[in-house]
Enzyme design. Structure first.
Site: not given
Length: 364
Positions: A11, A111-112
């Site tokens: 993350d 973003d992850e």
């Protein structure tokens, strides 16, 4: 449950804001809010991401820009719009780096991502932690950015581990240390538990994970329903059988617009929705893709959101099917009395490569 799996959840820390700090270092060490501005102009809109300096003043993702400005009043701070093209490019580069470390790579969002590294670690979480460190170093070297990694034997625990120590952290949860980890976090830290569930638990005088673990599965199913009750029973024990599934970026495309005024009038929403469908169809045509699921997204007057979707029996590239399906979903949503829409969006997902024309009668 298979405790021999090794799963890493990665993350990125305050992703949008960190992208901007990398591009413009003068933003560092000052409150920075990267925002999604409303088309209504002025300061209407919401904060997409705030850096950690801004968070010290209480600014969080989803907060209205107006409220964030009040919290940062008289403080040297920056409010800038999201540059989606720029952050998408950074995300694509980051995902490319991460995918090299995975046996199975599952894209979650810009973003992850989840990485199953079981084969290359010979089921060793300790070896997986070394991979996590190497991955973090590669991202720092190639992009100049930090991320946090959570490592465990299932997706749920790896996700919660990545949330445990931020920013730039790495947390490992071994099978025999699961209960120790759960004792350190609160119910709100259990991934997947929404506000309504937490409020219901509170009304039942259940305030901690330990309290929730004392409930048997039958009581949970009776109170929350069979599916949610089972999920809740397993989650507070760190149990999760969901496998990491290969899912590359761009598994869906969506477009959303802010209306000139809040409305629930079908005649006003219909042409807006059709324009969105045409835009999405153009993107799919350019990339030679088909879709199988159509979704319609709503942001309401109170800034809450909802969505409806429909999945066809097989893929299609038809604009007509896209329009008709989205229109039906819109009508269905508007049947709910009192719904007022501020922003309207359309989405296509479950994408596949186009393979020529097919009879549209086969899609439903």
């Amino acid at each position: 449950m298979d405790e021999d799996r090794c799963i890493i959840h990665v993350d990125f820390d305050y992703f949008y804001a960190q992208c901007e700090e990398m591009r413009s270092p003068h933003y560092r060490n000052k409150p920075l809010c990267v925002c999604v501005y409303s088309e209504r102009g002025g300061d209407s809109g919401a904060v997409a991401t705030a850096n950690y300096v801004a968070r010290e003043y209480g600014v969080r993702s989803g907060l209205s820009i107006y409220r964030a400005q009040k919290l940062l009043n008289d403080i040297d701070s920056h409010f800038i719009p999201v540059d989606f093209d720029y952050v998408s490019d950074i995300s694509e580069r980051a995902m490319g780096i991460m995918e090299e470390y995975a046996d199975i790579f599952e894209y979650v969002g810009r973003d992850e991502a989840y990485l199953d590294v079981t084969s290359r670690t010979n089921s060793s979480l300790r070896v997986a932690s070394h991979i996590g460190q190497q991955l973090k170093m590669s991202i720092r070297k190639e992009l100049g950015m930090t991320c946090t990694a959570g490592i465990s034997y299932n997706k749920l625990l790896s996700k919660m581990a990545s949330n445990y120590r931020k920013p730039d952290g790495l947390t490992i949860i071994y099978p025999d240390k699961t209960q120790d980890f759960l004792s350190k976090i609160s119910l709100k830290d259990i991934h997947g538990l929404g506000k309504k569930t937490l409020l219901k638990l509170k009304s039942l005088d259940i305030h901690t994970i330990s309290d929730a673990q004392k409930m048997d599965i039958f009581d949970m199913q009776r109170i929350f329903g069979r599916k949610m009750g089972t999920t809740l029973y397993n989650s507070v024990r760190g149990l999760d059988d969901n496998a990491v599934q290969k899912r590359p970026p761009n598994v869906q495309y969506s477009k959303i617009v802010t209306l000139s005024r809040d409305t629930n009038n079908f005649d006003e929403l219909y042409p807006v929705l059709h324009t969105l469908c045409e835009t999405l169809h153009g993107i799919l045509s350019e990339r030679e893709l088909q879709y199988r699921t159509v979704g319609v997204q709503f942001i309401h007057s109170d800034m809450s959101s909802s969505s409806r979707s429909k999945t066809m029996r097989q893929h299609t590239a038809s604009l007509m099917v896209l329009r008709e399906t989205a229109t039906a979903l819109l009508r269905e949503a508007l049947n709910r009395k009192g719904i007022m829409i501020r922003r309207l969006g359309a989405r296509v997902s479950e994408l596949g490569e186009a393979r020529g024309q097919q009879d549209i009668r086969n899609y439903f």
